[in-house]
Design a protein around this motif. Structure first.
Motif, PDB file in Angstrom:
ATOM      1  N   TRP A  89       0.861  -1.177   0.000  1.00 41.55           N
ATOM      2  CA  TRP A  89       0.000   0.000   0.000  1.00 41.55           C
ATOM      3  C   TRP A  89       0.897   1.226   0.000  1.00 41.55           C
ATOM      4  CZ3 TRP A  89       0.910  -3.270   3.989  1.00 41.55           C
ATOM      5  CH2 TRP A  89       1.480  -2.748   5.136  1.00 41.55           C
ATOM      6  N   LEU A  90       0.316   2.355  -0.313  1.00 38.95           N
ATOM      7  CA  LEU A  90       1.062   3.612  -0.306  1.00 38.95           C
ATOM      8  C   LEU A  90       0.746   4.393   0.961  1.00 38.95           C
ATOM      9  CD1 LEU A  90       0.703   4.769  -4.015  1.00 38.95           C
ATOM     10  CD2 LEU A  90       2.698   3.768  -2.911  1.00 38.95           C
ATOM     11  N   ALA A  91       1.773   4.907   1.583  1.00 34.28           N
ATOM     12  CA  ALA A  91       1.617   5.787   2.747  1.00 34.28           C
ATOM     13  C   ALA A  91       2.059   7.182   2.303  1.00 34.28           C
ATOM     14  CB  ALA A  91       2.461   5.299   3.903  1.00 34.28           C
ATOM     15  N   TYR A  92       1.330   8.180   2.730  1.00 30.80           N
ATOM     16  CA  TYR A  92       1.638   9.558   2.364  1.00 30.80           C
ATOM     17  C   TYR A  92       2.110  10.318   3.583  1.00 30.80           C
ATOM     18  CZ  TYR A  92      -0.799   8.349  -1.889  1.00 30.80           C
ATOM     19  OH  TYR A  92      -1.168   7.743  -3.059  1.00 30.80           O
ATOM     20  N   TYR A  93       3.192  11.060   3.406  1.00 30.58           N
ATOM     21  CA  TYR A  93       3.746  11.867   4.480  1.00 30.58           C
ATOM     22  C   TYR A  93       3.805  13.318   4.016  1.00 30.58           C
ATOM     23  CZ  TYR A  93       5.251   7.257   5.976  1.00 30.58           C
ATOM     24  OH  TYR A  93       5.268   5.934   6.339  1.00 30.58           O
ATOM     25  N   PRO A  94       3.313  14.232   4.834  1.00 32.75           N
ATOM     26  CA  PRO A  94       3.378  15.635   4.434  1.00 32.75           C
ATOM     27  C   PRO A  94       4.825  16.115   4.428  1.00 32.75           C
ATOM     28  CG  PRO A  94       2.547  15.433   6.671  1.00 32.75           C
ATOM     29  CD  PRO A  94       2.687  14.047   6.125  1.00 32.75           C
ATOM     30  N   GLY A  95       5.176  16.835   3.388  1.00 33.50           N
ATOM     31  CA  GLY A  95       6.516  17.397   3.292  1.00 33.50           C
ATOM     32  C   GLY A  95       6.451  18.905   3.346  1.00 33.50           C
ATOM     33  N   SER A 137       5.783  19.446  -0.697  1.00 35.52           N
ATOM     34  CA  SER A 137       4.780  18.547  -1.265  1.00 35.52           C
ATOM     35  C   SER A 137       4.751  17.261  -0.444  1.00 35.52           C
ATOM     36  CB  SER A 137       5.110  18.230  -2.732  1.00 35.52           C
ATOM     37  OG  SER A 137       6.323  17.513  -2.800  1.00 35.52           O
ATOM     38  N   SER A 138       3.707  16.484  -0.635  1.00 33.85           N
ATOM     39  CA  SER A 138       3.596  15.212   0.082  1.00 33.85           C
ATOM     40  C   SER A 138       4.561  14.201  -0.514  1.00 33.85           C
ATOM     41  CB  SER A 138       2.174  14.678  -0.013  1.00 33.85           C
ATOM     42  OG  SER A 138       1.301  15.534   0.671  1.00 33.85           O
ATOM     43  N   VAL A 139       5.016  13.309   0.319  1.00 30.62           N
ATOM     44  CA  VAL A 139       5.901  12.234  -0.121  1.00 30.62           C
ATOM     45  C   VAL A 139       5.127  10.934   0.019  1.00 30.62           C
ATOM     46  CG1 VAL A 139       8.054  11.016   0.368  1.00 30.62           C
ATOM     47  CG2 VAL A 139       7.932  13.497   0.678  1.00 30.62           C
ATOM     48  N   GLU A 140       5.189  10.098  -1.020  1.00 26.22           N
ATOM     49  CA  GLU A 140       4.517   8.803  -0.905  1.00 26.22           C
ATOM     50  C   GLU A 140       5.564   7.712  -0.791  1.00 26.22           C
ATOM     51  OE1 GLU A 140       3.319   7.138  -5.293  1.00 26.22           O
ATOM     52  OE2 GLU A 140       2.000   8.597  -4.406  1.00 26.22           O
ATOM     53  N   SER A 141       5.239   6.716   0.002  1.00 21.26           N
ATOM     54  CA  SER A 141       6.165   5.629   0.275  1.00 21.26           C
ATOM     55  C   SER A 141       5.415   4.305   0.170  1.00 21.26           C
ATOM     56  CB  SER A 141       6.735   5.800   1.685  1.00 21.26           C
ATOM     57  OG  SER A 141       7.465   4.669   2.072  1.00 21.26           O
ATOM     58  N   LYS A 142       5.985   3.369  -0.594  1.00 21.29           N
ATOM     59  CA  LYS A 142       5.385   2.045  -0.705  1.00 21.29           C
ATOM     60  C   LYS A 142       5.702   1.266   0.571  1.00 21.29           C
ATOM     61  CE  LYS A 142       5.077  -2.029  -3.617  1.00 21.29           C
ATOM     62  NZ  LYS A 142       5.569  -2.711  -4.806  1.00 21.29           N
ATOM     63  N   GLN A 143       4.690   0.685   1.164  1.00 16.58           N
ATOM     64  CA  GLN A 143       4.813  -0.078   2.397  1.00 16.58           C
ATOM     65  C   GLN A 143       4.383  -1.524   2.126  1.00 16.58           C
ATOM     66  OE1 GLN A 143       5.350   1.703   5.664  1.00 16.58           O
ATOM     67  NE2 GLN A 143       6.069   3.205   4.192  1.00 16.58           N
ATOM     68  N   GLY A 144       4.708  -2.426   3.052  1.00 16.56           N
ATOM     69  CA  GLY A 144       4.285  -3.823   2.936  1.00 16.56           C
ATOM     70  C   GLY A 144       5.433  -4.712   2.522  1.00 16.56           C
ATOM     71  N   GLY A 145       5.126  -5.769   1.791  1.00 13.43           N
ATOM     72  CA  GLY A 145       6.164  -6.677   1.334  1.00 13.43           C
ATOM     73  C   GLY A 145       5.623  -8.047   0.978  1.00 13.43           C
ATOM     74  N   THR A 146       6.549  -8.937   0.726  1.00 12.99           N
ATOM     75  CA  THR A 146       6.219 -10.305   0.333  1.00 12.99           C
ATOM     76  C   THR A 146       6.006 -11.160   1.574  1.00 12.99           C
ATOM     77  OG1 THR A 146       7.557 -10.054  -1.651  1.00 12.99           O
ATOM     78  CG2 THR A 146       7.024 -12.301  -0.991  1.00 12.99           C
ATOM     79  N   ILE A 147       4.989 -12.009   1.507  1.00 14.28           N
ATOM     80  CA  ILE A 147       4.696 -12.920   2.618  1.00 14.28           C
ATOM     81  C   ILE A 147       4.772 -14.356   2.091  1.00 14.28           C
ATOM     82  CG2 ILE A 147       3.080 -13.560   4.421  1.00 14.28           C
ATOM     83  CD1 ILE A 147       1.578 -10.960   3.860  1.00 14.28           C
TER      84      ILE A 147
END
Length: 168
Positions: A131-137, A140-150
């Motif tokens: 999923w994508l997490a958004y952080y205010p900068g 501008s906002s920064v998006e970061s891919k979170q999660g992984g392989t299970i």
């Protein structure tokens, strides 16, 4: 101006000092391990795949591909690799013939999946939950891919359906 130039030169020099990870050595693909595998069966594997965020939210593997792969020495090495390493350094050395023995399905909106007509044996089940997490900068906002392989291991025996939960 001189400070910026000095920092730029220092950054370039430091990048030159960084070392690359050594290549991952995959075992030789043993066709004989795959030749003995049954191709038909009456068992099954079903389950649900999800992750829990640091904030306590559940993120399901909705719409993501779930793979069922027979457990062999070659598959064991693949499942142990971190996803980032697999994507960056191993792809060119992986024998794609291993994929001929995979079964894949898509998880539903709640992360549920099912494989039918599975022969008795031991398998690896893997999926990726992200999923994508958004952080205010500042600008501008920064998006970061979170999660992984299970990945997880499952055994199908006596033609029964094994129920699993893919999570971490």
């Amino acid at each position: 101006m001189l400070n910026i130039l000095s920092l730029s030169v220092l950054a370039v020099l430091l990048m030159g000092c960084s070392t690359l990870r050594p290549p991952v050595v995959m075992p030789e693909f043993q066709q004989a391990e795959y030749d003995v595998l049954s191709k038909t069966g009456s068992g099954g594997v079903k389950g649900q795949a999800f992750m829990k965020t640091k904030g306590g939210e559940f993120k399901e593997a909705g719409g993501d591909r779930v793979t069922l792969r027979p457990k062999t020495e070659y598959a064991r090495k693949l499942v142990m690799l971190p996803a980032s390493l697999y994507k960056c350094q191993v792809v060119s050395t992986v024998i794609l013939k291993v994929c001929d023995y995979d079964r894949t399905t898509m998880a539903d909106s709640e992360g549920r999946f099912e494989f039918t007509d599975v022969p008795d044996g031991t398998y690896y089940v893997t999926t990726e939950v992200s999923w994508l997490a958004y952080y205010p900068g500042a600008f501008s906002s920064v998006e970061s891919k979170q999660g992984g392989t299970i990945p997880t291991e499952v055994t199908v025996a006596d033609s029964k359906v094994s129920t699993i939960m893919l999570t971490r």
